[in-house]
Design a protein around this motif. Structure first.
Motif, PDB file in Angstrom:
ATOM      1  N   LEU A  49       0.750  -1.085  -0.054  1.00  0.00           N
ATOM      2  CA  LEU A  49      -0.042  -0.092  -0.161  1.00  0.00           C
ATOM      3  C   LEU A  49       0.989   1.432   0.071  1.00  0.00           C
ATOM      4  N   ALA A  50       2.209   1.252   0.269  1.00  0.00           N
ATOM      5  CA  ALA A  50       2.951   2.294   0.545  1.00  0.00           C
ATOM      6  C   ALA A  50       3.175   3.043  -0.827  1.00  0.00           C
ATOM      7  N   GLU A  51       3.163   2.341  -1.768  1.00  0.00           N
ATOM      8  CA  GLU A  51       3.735   3.231  -3.179  1.00  0.00           C
ATOM      9  C   GLU A  51       2.495   3.882  -3.749  1.00  0.00           C
ATOM     10  N   PRO A  52       1.308   3.274  -3.979  1.00  0.00           N
ATOM     11  CA  PRO A  52      -0.032   3.956  -4.140  1.00  0.00           C
ATOM     12  C   PRO A  52      -0.371   5.332  -3.322  1.00  0.00           C
ATOM     13  N   ALA A  53      -0.027   5.041  -2.054  1.00  0.00           N
ATOM     14  CA  ALA A  53      -0.273   6.118  -1.179  1.00  0.00           C
ATOM     15  C   ALA A  53       0.695   7.183  -1.460  1.00  0.00           C
ATOM     16  N   ALA A  86      -5.370  13.457 -12.298  1.00  0.00           N
ATOM     17  CA  ALA A  86      -5.445  12.147 -12.795  1.00  0.00           C
ATOM     18  C   ALA A  86      -4.497  11.377 -12.005  1.00  0.00           C
ATOM     19  N   GLY A  87      -3.331  11.861 -11.392  1.00  0.00           N
ATOM     20  CA  GLY A  87      -2.411  10.951 -10.607  1.00  0.00           C
ATOM     21  C   GLY A  87      -3.133  10.603  -9.265  1.00  0.00           C
ATOM     22  N   ILE A  88      -4.065  11.443  -8.673  1.00  0.00           N
ATOM     23  CA  ILE A  88      -4.739  11.210  -7.573  1.00  0.00           C
ATOM     24  C   ILE A  88      -5.725   9.990  -7.611  1.00  0.00           C
ATOM     25  N   GLU A  89      -6.179  10.071  -8.724  1.00  0.00           N
ATOM     26  CA  GLU A  89      -7.234   8.857  -9.209  1.00  0.00           C
ATOM     27  C   GLU A  89      -6.486   7.425  -9.396  1.00  0.00           C
ATOM     28  N   ASP A  90      -5.309   7.687 -10.183  1.00  0.00           N
ATOM     29  CA  ASP A  90      -4.546   6.529 -10.350  1.00  0.00           C
ATOM     30  C   ASP A  90      -4.026   6.066  -9.089  1.00  0.00           C
ATOM     31  N   GLY A  91      -3.782   6.574  -8.076  1.00  0.00           N
ATOM     32  CA  GLY A  91      -3.180   6.340  -6.762  1.00  0.00           C
ATOM     33  C   GLY A  91      -4.450   5.738  -6.070  1.00  0.00           C
ATOM     34  N   LEU A  92      -5.315   6.385  -5.977  1.00  0.00           N
ATOM     35  CA  LEU A  92      -6.710   5.650  -5.493  1.00  0.00           C
ATOM     36  C   LEU A  92      -6.820   4.178  -6.094  1.00  0.00           C
ATOM     37  N   THR A  93      -6.832   4.198  -7.336  1.00  0.00           N
ATOM     38  CA  THR A  93      -7.224   2.871  -8.054  1.00  0.00           C
ATOM     39  C   THR A  93      -6.059   1.670  -7.369  1.00  0.00           C
ATOM     40  N   GLY A  94      -4.688   2.265  -7.338  1.00  0.00           N
ATOM     41  CA  GLY A  94      -3.840   1.293  -6.734  1.00  0.00           C
ATOM     42  C   GLY A  94      -4.115   0.767  -5.215  1.00  0.00           C
TER      43      GLY A  94
END
Length: 243
Positions: free
Chosen positions: A111-115, A128-136
């Motif tokens: 979970l560390a990397e997408p956070a 868009a980066g926030i959405e990608d992180g939330l998806t991760g």
């Protein structure tokens, strides 16, 4: 918002602990004792602020953002007094998962990397980066167990922030005894408490006006590696929380 990820990485690489104005160093025994207390602690009278409870809460926030808030690309703004509630929740869950400190939860390091991606994206206003992180985060949360509290709205987030801050002051010892930013969970818990009331997004959130200055002091103190400022901000945060 300061570049906390960079600060955390620099401190981890140097294997140093934050200094105080008085020059006090880390007390190894105190770190061991507070770590042992934290490992077996639970909040029987309040919300679940154990490490597992924190991860479960963060994962629930990630799902709530997808279910109850507009997609990040439709947010009006992610920074400032009028920040979209989803932006506050996104920065808070990322902080809980170590995205602002470089900490990785031992049971859920994935979970560390997408956070961290979410924290960087909030800083850059990269929706868009926030959405990608939330998806991760959502993908990595599939294997996370735990039952989060029912109230995941901003009032519930403020309540969780206060219980988390109390957990830190009760279980983690003085800030000057904490280990490295990326190794000791106390830093992550403290930053998460501040983020939950809006400190990462220019808060405070509605209902947490009395917590604004204290949470800002916490973030500023961590970014400067100033243990005394973090200690004062944390104590003010707890003192300003509803009893």
């Amino acid at each position: 918002m300061p570049d906390l990820r960079t600060t955390a990485a620099r401190r981890a690489d140097g294997a140093r602990t934050p200094s105080t104005r008085g020059g006090a160093g880390t007390t190894v025994l105190a770190v061991l004792v507070t770590g042992a207390l934290a490992a077996c602690s639970s909040d029987d009278e309040g919300l679940d602020t154990t490490p597992g409870g924190q991860v479960a809460y963060a994962c629930a926030l990630a799902e709530q953002i997808g279910d109850e808030h507009p997609a990040p690309e439709d947010w009006g703004t992610a920074i400032g007094a009028d920040a979209e509630p989803g932006a506050v929740a996104a920065s808070a869950l990322a902080a809980l998962l170590g995205g602002a400190t470089g900490f990785a939860h031992p049971d859920h390091p994935e979970l560390a990397e997408p956070a961290a991606d979410i924290v960087r994206s909030v800083q850059r206003m990269d929706l868009a980066g926030i959405e990608d992180g939330l998806t991760g985060v959502r993908a990595a949360c599939v294997d996370v167990d735990g039952t989060p509290p029912e109230d995941l709205g901003q009032a519930g987030q403020v309540a969780y922030a206060c219980d988390l801050a109390r957990h830190v002051t009760d279980e983690r010892g003085e800030v000057s005894t904490w280990g490295g930013v990326a190794e000791d969970p106390a830093w992550t818990e403290t930053m998460a408490a501040a983020a939950l009331v809006g400190a990462f997004t220019g808060g405070p959130v509605p209902g947490a006006e009395d917590l604004g200055d204290a949470s800002a002091d916490v973030v500023a103190g961590v970014s400067r590696a100033d243990a005394e400022q973090v200690q004062a901000g944390l104590e003010d945060l707890v003192g300003s929380c509803p009893s």
